[in-house]
Design a protein around this motif. Structure first.
Motif, mmCIF file in Angstrom:
data_model
loop_
_atom_site.group_PDB
_atom_site.id
_atom_site.type_symbol
_atom_site.label_atom_id
_atom_site.label_comp_id
_atom_site.label_asym_id
_atom_site.label_seq_id
_atom_site.Cartn_x
_atom_site.Cartn_y
_atom_site.Cartn_z
ATOM 1 N N GLY A 13 0.803 -1.214 0.000
ATOM 2 C CA GLY A 13 0.000 0.000 0.000
ATOM 3 C C GLY A 13 0.835 1.262 0.000
ATOM 4 N N ASP A 151 -12.290 2.681 3.680
ATOM 5 C CA ASP A 151 -10.958 2.142 3.940
ATOM 6 C C ASP A 151 -9.963 3.280 3.734
ATOM 7 O OD1 ASP A 151 -9.321 -0.377 4.423
ATOM 8 O OD2 ASP A 151 -8.358 0.410 2.618
ATOM 9 N N GLY A 153 -6.403 4.735 4.025
ATOM 10 C CA GLY A 153 -5.004 4.366 4.149
ATOM 11 C C GLY A 153 -4.101 5.574 4.175
ATOM 12 N N GLY A 267 -8.573 0.256 7.392
ATOM 13 C CA GLY A 267 -7.313 0.897 7.045
ATOM 14 C C GLY A 267 -6.616 1.399 8.305
ATOM 15 N N ILE A 320 -6.758 -2.363 9.947
ATOM 16 C CA ILE A 320 -5.569 -2.124 9.143
ATOM 17 C C ILE A 320 -5.236 -3.316 8.234
ATOM 18 C CG2 ILE A 320 -3.846 -2.992 10.791
ATOM 19 C CD1 ILE A 320 -2.207 -0.417 10.080
#
Length: 486
Positions: A13, A151, A153, A267, A320
């Protein structure tokens, strides 16, 4: 006892890289003498890696050798070898998917992850796999609710909306926890161009080297984070869509043509959102010093926002780890067992899908061959033909004569394609791939490369990966995906 399969999911990611190893049990649920019906009986996560910061050679180049070392070391810790893996997926997500060498990285890792490899995930696919991995999809089905999972990130926020377990909407915003980074001296070391857009819309100035000692910087960051949360509210339809929110969208906004029951988060930002209570909050500077970015500030801004007064907040099972677990779930999709394929035709990776008819148009069997020829013109570059897969809904219960006509129309439409020796790959929604495959094999010849699978519903612009056979050759693992290269 069913067949045991080891599957690996690797998520590279924007800010973190992680790996999970799962054990799947496949079994034939059909009775003796009936057409096999293979289903996944159980899926158990056997190993979770620690969470690494995604290694970078520069701001726009992923460090491939460092990622390989992470994977190799985690395999040793998990006690597995590459030969033990039957199924796997590499998902490169968020801003990492935009790195210059993201396409190359997936190929560099292919020998470690096994035969079944996903390259880079576009925002739609990332939204789906995160929503599946977080548990939002399952909760939506169990409770017959409409749930939107955010989500969030390091670089992007991927939103998937599920209604009774079915995906009905997706969106993506260039909002994340590592769009501003700080060095060891608590000075700004990185500012994303998207943060600069937000700052400009608020008439704020930020610069590399700005220090947290300056109270003015703290106020600016708070305003920027609050604006990010406002974009979330606008995306959900609670407020009009502003120009800055429109500029941060990757693709289209949510349709908002449904009554939303709950919102959930996953996330890295989602992890902090659920983990921290009001009594556990740290001071502003301490949060940034602990994480080196604005992720915790964004989580707390969501928690303090008016969102909780507008819709119920649902807690997710995974935070996460959602994307990487979702990758493992996604890779375990399997085609119907009434399939046809030749032994030398698999695996197939990154094959563009030509969906010949949309939900709004009726499938016209008589004109199918002509329609195939027309659509194939879009996939010829410099007189070179590339591999494609034809996607059809097909008749629900076709007669023998209809199956024969499908085969004739397909081979007519693919005449030049077949003359070039390219494989014929057919993806059906209804379950008659075995019969159609046999009819096609009669026209193509016994040795011609052919894959005909069913039970798969795709959308325009999707790509498909088809892995090597599982469960004594009667199941093919499938991933439907959206790709972003370069």
């Amino acid at each position: 006892m069913g067949q045991k399969i080891i599957s690996v999911g690797l998520d590279i990611g924007t800010s973190t890289t992680q790996l999970v190893i799962s054990e799947l049990i496949l079994a034939d649920l059909a009775g003796q003498g009936k057409v096999p019906s293979i289903e996944i009986l159980t899926k158990e996560i056997k190993y979770r890696s620690k969470i690494y910061f995604t290694p970078l050679q520069s701001s726009d180049v992923i460090d491939g050798p460092a990622v390989r070392e992470i994977v190799s070391n985690e395999y040793k810790l998990a006690g597995i070898e590459k030969k033990d893996i039957q199924s796997g997926a590499v998902i490169i997500t968020g801003e990492a998917a935009r790195k210059k060498n993201s396409k190359v990285i997936s190929h560099q890792l292919a020998d470690l992850i096994g035969e079944f490899v996903v390259a880079t995930a576009g925002p739609d696919l990332e939204s789906v796999i995160a929503g599946m991995g977080s548990g939002a999809c399952r909760l939506s089905k169990e409770n017959s609710e409409v749930i939107a999972n955010f989500d969030i990130g390091g670089g992007t926020s991927n939103i998937a909306v599920f209604q009774k377990g079915e995906l009905i909407d997706t969106a993506c915003l260039n909002i994340g926890g590592r769009l501003i980074k700080f060095d060891d001296e608590n000075r700004i070391s990185y500012i994303s161009k998207y943060v600069k857009e937000i700052a400009a819309s608020l008439n704020l100035s930020l610069g590399i080297g700005d220090s947290l000692i300056d109270d003015g910087l703290q106020d600016k960051i708070k305003k920027i984070v609050e604006q990010m949360v406002q974009c979330f509210l606008e995306l959900l339809g609670f407020k009009p869509l502003s120009d800055i929110c429109k500029s941060l969208l990757v693709g289209s906004s949510l349709k908002n043509s449904y009554q939303l029951d709950k919102v959930s988060f996953s996330g890295g930002v989602g992890e902090y959102f659920y983990a921290v209570s009001h009594s556990q909050r740290k001071e502003f500077n301490d949060l940034i010093i602990s994480y080196g970015d604005i992720g915790p500030l964004l989580a707390l801004a969501i928690k303090d926002s008016e969102l909780k007064n507008m819709v119920r907040i649902s807690k997710t099972q995974e935070k996460i780890n959602a994307t990487v677990i979702g990758a493992g779930l996604h890779v375990s999709e399997i085609s119907g067992s009434t399939i046809t394929y030749t032994g030398n035709s698999l695996p197939q990776k990154n094959i563009p899908l030509i969906k010949l008819f949309t939900a709004e148009t009726k499938e016209d069997l008589e004109g199918l061959g002509w329609k195939i020829r027309q659509r194939l013109q879009l996939y010829n570059f410099n007189d070179e033909k590339q591999r494609v897969a034809l996607a059809l809904k097909g008749a629900e219960v076709p007669s023998f004569s209809e199956v024969t006509e499908y085969a004739r129309q397909i081979t007519t439409g693919l005449r030049e394609y077949i003359q070039a020796g390219l494989p014929v790959i057919i993806v059906l929604e209804h379950d008659f791939a075995k019969a159609l495959g046999q009819a096609l094999r009669t026209l193509l010849g016994i040795g011609y490369e052919l894959i005909c699978i069913d039970g798969i519903n795709v959308n325009k612009g999707d790509y498909i990966d088809i892995g090597k056979p599982l469960s004594r050759g009667i199941v093919l693992p499938v991933i439907i995906k959206t790709l972003i290269f370069e």
